[in-house]
Design a protein around this motif. Structure first.
Motif, PDB file in Angstrom:
ATOM      1  N   GLN A  13       0.828  -1.200   0.000  1.00 17.39           N
ATOM      2  CA  GLN A  13       0.000   0.000   0.000  1.00 17.39           C
ATOM      3  C   GLN A  13       0.863   1.251   0.000  1.00 17.39           C
ATOM      4  OE1 GLN A  13      -2.676  -0.344   3.366  1.00 17.39           O
ATOM      5  NE2 GLN A  13      -4.259  -1.256   2.070  1.00 17.39           N
ATOM      6  N   ALA A  14       0.302   2.308  -0.514  1.00 15.67           N
ATOM      7  CA  ALA A  14       1.009   3.593  -0.517  1.00 15.67           C
ATOM      8  C   ALA A  14       1.401   3.955   0.915  1.00 15.67           C
ATOM      9  CB  ALA A  14       0.132   4.671  -1.119  1.00 15.67           C
ATOM     10  N   LYS A  87       4.985   5.240  -3.194  1.00 19.06           N
ATOM     11  CA  LYS A  87       3.897   5.955  -3.853  1.00 19.06           C
ATOM     12  C   LYS A  87       3.400   5.125  -5.028  1.00 19.06           C
ATOM     13  CE  LYS A  87       6.306  10.319  -2.905  1.00 19.06           C
ATOM     14  NZ  LYS A  87       6.886  11.534  -3.528  1.00 19.06           N
ATOM     15  N   PRO A  88       2.166   5.325  -5.444  1.00 17.22           N
ATOM     16  CA  PRO A  88       1.674   4.587  -6.619  1.00 17.22           C
ATOM     17  C   PRO A  88       2.565   4.764  -7.844  1.00 17.22           C
ATOM     18  CG  PRO A  88      -0.156   5.595  -5.472  1.00 17.22           C
ATOM     19  CD  PRO A  88       1.094   6.102  -4.800  1.00 17.22           C
ATOM     20  N   GLU A  89       3.176   5.912  -7.978  1.00 16.41           N
ATOM     21  CA  GLU A  89       4.048   6.148  -9.131  1.00 16.41           C
ATOM     22  C   GLU A  89       5.374   5.384  -9.054  1.00 16.41           C
ATOM     23  OE1 GLU A  89       2.582   8.459  -7.200  1.00 16.41           O
ATOM     24  OE2 GLU A  89       3.894  10.219  -6.912  1.00 16.41           O
ATOM     25  N   THR A  91       5.263   2.217  -8.834  1.00 16.55           N
ATOM     26  CA  THR A  91       4.916   0.941  -9.453  1.00 16.55           C
ATOM     27  C   THR A  91       5.713   0.727 -10.727  1.00 16.55           C
ATOM     28  OG1 THR A  91       2.679   0.916  -8.529  1.00 16.55           O
ATOM     29  CG2 THR A  91       3.042  -0.359 -10.548  1.00 16.55           C
ATOM     30  N   THR A 124       4.362  -3.291  -7.015  1.00 21.46           N
ATOM     31  CA  THR A 124       3.087  -2.613  -7.247  1.00 21.46           C
ATOM     32  C   THR A 124       2.661  -1.905  -5.976  1.00 21.46           C
ATOM     33  OG1 THR A 124       2.420  -4.302  -8.848  1.00 21.46           O
ATOM     34  CG2 THR A 124       0.691  -2.875  -7.971  1.00 21.46           C
ATOM     35  N   VAL A 125       2.413  -0.603  -6.100  1.00 23.07           N
ATOM     36  CA  VAL A 125       2.003   0.207  -4.958  1.00 23.07           C
ATOM     37  C   VAL A 125       0.565   0.639  -5.179  1.00 23.07           C
ATOM     38  CG1 VAL A 125       2.525   2.195  -3.512  1.00 23.07           C
ATOM     39  CG2 VAL A 125       4.377   1.001  -4.712  1.00 23.07           C
ATOM     40  N   SER A 126      -0.304   0.213  -4.296  1.00 19.00           N
ATOM     41  CA  SER A 126      -1.713   0.558  -4.428  1.00 19.00           C
ATOM     42  C   SER A 126      -2.033   1.830  -3.657  1.00 19.00           C
ATOM     43  CB  SER A 126      -2.581  -0.590  -3.914  1.00 19.00           C
ATOM     44  OG  SER A 126      -2.354  -0.807  -2.533  1.00 19.00           O
ATOM     45  N   SER A 127      -2.996   2.577  -4.174  1.00 18.33           N
ATOM     46  CA  SER A 127      -3.360   3.850  -3.531  1.00 18.33           C
ATOM     47  C   SER A 127      -4.439   3.649  -2.493  1.00 18.33           C
ATOM     48  CB  SER A 127      -3.826   4.848  -4.593  1.00 18.33           C
ATOM     49  OG  SER A 127      -4.906   4.316  -5.313  1.00 18.33           O
TER      50      SER A 127
END
Length: 127
Positions: A13-14, A87-89, A91, A124-127
């Motif tokens: 997670q973020a 952060k999601p970015e 990913t 993978t970073v989820s928001s």
């Protein structure tokens, strides 16, 4: 056969943390300039961080500076990338790379300067 093998990727997670590892086999990379690159979906591969064994100097892209830490253990022929405050970015598929020399000078951000590559590990970073 020379190999760089990444591991430790996954879903987070973020705001969370993750550490990806790069293990070398077939020869020692304890004197080679080492780097981490990443390739976000639909984008080109980009520089993330690098380590110069001699002197222990580290280098980071502006986007990860202060959040990521590259380190190495030459007794284990391993390089780590510790990633905090994700952060999601962030990913991307993360790749470990080794140069054929101890220092790349101004070219260390250029993926073409590296001669050895791992197969990559997905982060993978989820928001």
């Amino acid at each position: 056969q020379v190999q760089l093998i990444e591991s430790g990727g996954g879903l987070v997670q973020a705001g969370g943390s993750l550490t990806v590892s790069c293990a070398a086999s077939g020869r020692s990379f304890s004197r080679n300039f080492m780097g981490w690159f990443r390739q976000p979906p639909g984008k080109e591969r980009e520089f993330v961080a690098a380590l110069r064994w001699i002197g222990g100097n580290t280098y980071y892209s502006d986007s990860v500076k202060g959040r990521f830490t590259i380190s190495g253990d030459n007794t284990k022929n391993t390089v780590l990338l510790q990633m905090n405050s994700l952060k999601p970015e962030d990913t991307a598929v993360y790749y470990c790379a080794a140069a054929r020399v101890t220092w790349l000078g101004d070219t260390y951000k250029n993926s073409r300067a590296y001669g050895y590559w791992g197969q990559g590990t997905q982060v993978t970073v989820s928001s």
